[in-house]
Design a protein around this motif. Structure first.
Motif, mmCIF file in Angstrom:
data_model
loop_
_atom_site.group_PDB
_atom_site.id
_atom_site.type_symbol
_atom_site.label_atom_id
_atom_site.label_comp_id
_atom_site.label_asym_id
_atom_site.label_seq_id
_atom_site.Cartn_x
_atom_site.Cartn_y
_atom_site.Cartn_z
ATOM 1 N N PHE A 1 0.808 -1.132 -0.102
ATOM 2 C CA PHE A 1 0.211 -0.045 -0.023
ATOM 3 C C PHE A 1 0.784 1.167 -0.167
ATOM 4 C CE2 PHE A 1 0.673 -1.155 4.388
ATOM 5 C CZ PHE A 1 1.145 -0.199 5.086
ATOM 6 N N ARG A 2 0.416 2.294 -0.544
ATOM 7 C CA ARG A 2 0.989 3.575 -0.647
ATOM 8 C C ARG A 2 1.023 4.106 0.814
ATOM 9 N NH1 ARG A 2 -2.502 7.758 -2.151
ATOM 10 N NH2 ARG A 2 -4.725 6.573 -1.889
ATOM 11 N N PRO A 3 2.196 4.449 1.366
ATOM 12 C CA PRO A 3 2.190 5.341 2.784
ATOM 13 C C PRO A 3 1.214 6.047 3.089
ATOM 14 C CG PRO A 3 4.419 4.975 1.749
ATOM 15 C CD PRO A 3 3.515 4.823 0.451
ATOM 16 N N ASP A 4 0.665 7.023 1.949
ATOM 17 C CA ASP A 4 -0.234 8.059 2.466
ATOM 18 C C ASP A 4 -1.777 7.477 2.261
ATOM 19 O OD1 ASP A 4 0.019 7.701 -0.272
ATOM 20 O OD2 ASP A 4 -0.335 9.760 -0.796
ATOM 21 N N ILE A 5 -1.887 6.140 2.100
ATOM 22 C CA ILE A 5 -3.247 5.609 2.269
ATOM 23 C C ILE A 5 -4.001 6.139 3.442
ATOM 24 C CG2 ILE A 5 -2.392 3.495 3.143
ATOM 25 C CD1 ILE A 5 -4.863 2.010 1.666
ATOM 26 N N TRP B 1 -4.070 8.270 13.936
ATOM 27 C CA TRP B 1 -3.902 7.312 12.730
ATOM 28 C C TRP B 1 -4.576 6.191 13.311
ATOM 29 C CZ3 TRP B 1 -1.993 2.465 11.634
ATOM 30 C CH2 TRP B 1 -1.808 2.209 10.269
ATOM 31 N N LEU B 2 -4.227 5.490 14.564
ATOM 32 C CA LEU B 2 -4.647 4.185 15.045
ATOM 33 C C LEU B 2 -5.903 4.086 15.173
ATOM 34 C CD1 LEU B 2 -3.066 1.557 15.607
ATOM 35 C CD2 LEU B 2 -2.723 2.389 17.905
ATOM 36 N N GLY B 3 -6.640 5.315 15.533
ATOM 37 C CA GLY B 3 -8.198 5.312 15.736
ATOM 38 C C GLY B 3 -8.915 5.231 14.543
ATOM 39 N N HIS B 4 -8.477 5.626 13.285
ATOM 40 C CA HIS B 4 -9.046 5.724 12.058
ATOM 41 C C HIS B 4 -8.691 4.228 11.590
ATOM 42 C CE1 HIS B 4 -9.158 10.103 12.017
ATOM 43 N NE2 HIS B 4 -10.267 9.918 11.605
ATOM 44 N N PHE B 5 -7.542 3.734 11.870
ATOM 45 C CA PHE B 5 -6.942 2.483 11.327
ATOM 46 C C PHE B 5 -7.937 1.402 11.764
ATOM 47 C CE2 PHE B 5 -5.015 -1.773 11.946
ATOM 48 C CZ PHE B 5 -4.494 -2.033 10.617
ATOM 49 N N MET B 6 -8.228 1.654 13.201
ATOM 50 C CA MET B 6 -9.219 0.353 13.749
ATOM 51 C C MET B 6 -10.672 0.739 13.519
ATOM 52 S SD MET B 6 -7.168 -1.799 15.370
ATOM 53 C CE MET B 6 -8.548 -2.563 16.126
ATOM 54 N N GLU C 1 -3.035 4.393 -12.455
ATOM 55 C CA GLU C 1 -3.449 5.935 -12.470
ATOM 56 C C GLU C 1 -2.622 6.399 -11.224
ATOM 57 O OE1 GLU C 1 -7.626 6.932 -12.471
ATOM 58 O OE2 GLU C 1 -7.826 6.339 -14.394
ATOM 59 N N LEU C 2 -2.625 5.866 -10.317
ATOM 60 C CA LEU C 2 -1.778 6.423 -8.999
ATOM 61 C C LEU C 2 -0.267 6.697 -9.535
ATOM 62 C CD1 LEU C 2 -3.030 4.474 -6.028
ATOM 63 C CD2 LEU C 2 -3.248 6.926 -6.523
ATOM 64 N N GLN C 3 0.220 5.911 -10.689
ATOM 65 C CA GLN C 3 1.725 6.140 -11.048
ATOM 66 C C GLN C 3 1.885 7.440 -11.591
ATOM 67 O OE1 GLN C 3 2.415 2.802 -13.457
ATOM 68 N NE2 GLN C 3 2.898 1.383 -11.706
ATOM 69 N N THR C 4 0.826 7.914 -11.984
ATOM 70 C CA THR C 4 1.109 9.320 -12.716
ATOM 71 C C THR C 4 0.315 10.661 -12.041
ATOM 72 O OG1 THR C 4 -0.985 8.882 -14.326
ATOM 73 C CG2 THR C 4 1.378 8.395 -14.993
ATOM 74 N N GLY C 5 -0.435 10.233 -10.818
ATOM 75 C CA GLY C 5 -1.330 11.256 -10.300
ATOM 76 C C GLY C 5 -2.525 10.679 -9.388
ATOM 77 N N PRO C 6 -3.503 11.406 -9.207
ATOM 78 C CA PRO C 6 -4.649 10.925 -8.386
ATOM 79 C C PRO C 6 -5.280 9.823 -9.134
ATOM 80 C CG PRO C 6 -5.289 13.077 -8.976
ATOM 81 C CD PRO C 6 -3.922 12.818 -9.397
ATOM 82 N N ALA C 7 -6.022 8.920 -8.336
ATOM 83 C CA ALA C 7 -6.774 7.925 -9.160
ATOM 84 C C ALA C 7 -8.484 8.281 -9.086
ATOM 85 C CB ALA C 7 -6.691 6.572 -8.805
ATOM 86 N N GLU C 8 -9.156 7.978 -10.024
ATOM 87 C CA GLU C 8 -10.756 8.154 -9.800
ATOM 88 C C GLU C 8 -11.170 7.362 -8.729
ATOM 89 O OE1 GLU C 8 -14.153 7.477 -13.001
ATOM 90 O OE2 GLU C 8 -12.174 7.650 -13.809
ATOM 91 N N ALA C 9 -12.154 8.256 -7.984
ATOM 92 C CA ALA C 9 -12.557 7.677 -6.689
ATOM 93 C C ALA C 9 -13.045 6.162 -6.730
ATOM 94 C CB ALA C 9 -13.593 8.629 -6.152
#
Ligand code: ADP
Ligand code: MG
Length: 317
Positions: free
Chosen positions: A55-59, A99-104, A170-178
């Motif tokens: 996963f990308r670190p900013d997920i 972060w942990l709160g959202h992850f859980m 798509e993520l390789q070149t920019g944002p991906a469609e939602a």
């Protein structure tokens, strides 16, 4: 803010999920104590997600919590097992409580849907990595193994393929469609379909590495080959557009779809289709198994080619 490891456990894991009757002892002791009912077999699977690799670190952390559990539940689905318990080994760079709160939250919301209790785990410091082990239950002798398919069986898939891979592209070149990102980061484990398949499928697997690679595992384990009709692959218009040039890489090699690929005896295909629709699940026949090894692709224009798997492999160079 600095918190102790014990405080983290109490705050984030102890009450993360609802209690199950078959958990004699959950989080807080040296081991969890779990009761497998008589006549049931335990199905166990483990998966690790490493930052930058899986996963990308900013997920978004709640998407990561969902995905880490979902990919494990997908393995139980592919075995026909009903999810019951999970353990969670978390390696965190620091104690980021937000972060942990959202992850859980992502983890717990999915766990609640499938009545999974978090019964233990381990919390360590280091580069971000998540390992989840899931435990499911199966009536004795009913597991959906990879080696049970027979020549002539129909090959089916539970949903559209290639969107997760398109999101990655798509993520390789920019944002991906939602909508694409949703497929990549919030896969839906086909748990209820897997349970239905106990009565119908001769073999099953989930598509984590790519259709050719994963169907190839069923073929290898069963000593068979397959013929796949590309025109029958269920594809969204976006993915179909990508295939219009004759390059079928997205649906054939794109991983991370977490749909089920399974085989059903040809004479059962019609009644299975009815049972499946009645239960509200999708399933598409995409081909059949043949006695000779190898996967043959039938193109929409009738041309045939050999399907070579290029799915993801951590150690291939
Ligand atoms: P031990 O030193 O005996 O391994 P730990 O201090 O690692 O115990 O954990 C204490 C309790 O908290 C154990 O029951 C363990 O299963 C649970 N636990 C630790 N980390 C997690 C986690 N990330 N998720 C769920 N349970 C956890
Ligand atoms: Mg420990």
């Amino acid at each position: 803010m600095s918190v102790s490891e014990f405080e983290l456990i109490r705050r984030f894991f102890f009450d993360a999920t609802t209690a199950r009757d078959d958990v004699v002892l959950g989080i807080g002791d040296d081991c969890a104590l779990l009761q497998v009912p008589p006549g049931q077999t335990l199905a166990v699977s483990i998966d690790t997600l490493v930052a930058g690799r899986h996963f990308r670190p900013d997920i978004a952390p709640d998407a990561l919590g969902h995905k880490a559990l979902a990919v494990n539940l997908s393995d139980l689905a592919a075995m026909g097992a009903k999810p019951a318990w999970a353990t969670l080994a978390l390696t965190l760079p620091d104690a980021d409580l937000d972060w942990l709160g959202h992850f859980m939250r992502g983890f717990s919301t999915l766990a609640a849907r499938f009545d999974v209790e978090l019964v233990g785990g381990d919390t360590t410091r280091g580069p971000l990595s998540i390992t989840i082990q899931v435990h499911g239950l199966l009536p004795d002798g009913q597991g959906l193994r990879r080696d049970g398919a027979r020549a002539g069986d129909r090959v089916l898939v539970s949903g559209t393929l290639g969107e997760a891979a398109l999101a990655l592209r798509e993520l390789q070149t920019g944002p991906a469609e939602a909508a694409l990102l949703e497929r990549l980061e919030r896969p839906e484990p086909r748990v209820d379909l897997g349970i239905l398949l106990r009565d119908w499928a001769t073999a099953a697997i989930d598509v984590s590495d790519g259709l050719l690679s994963d169907l190839g595992h069923i073929c290898d384990a069963s000593g068979l080959g397959a013929r796949i009709e590309l025109a029958r692959l269920p594809l969204t218009t976006r993915v179909k557009a990508q295939c219009s040039t004759g390059n079928w890489q997205l649906p054939l090699d794109g991983g991370d779809d977490y749909e089920l690929v399974f085989t059903v005896a040809s004479e059962q295909a019609v009644p299975f289709g009815k049972a499946c629709a009645a239960a509200g699940h999708a399933a598409y026949v995409i081909g059949e198994l043949v006695p000779t090894p190898g996967i043959t692709l039938i193109h929409p224009d009738g041309r045939q080619s050999r399907g070579e798997a290029h799915g993801f492999d951590h150690f291939r160079r």
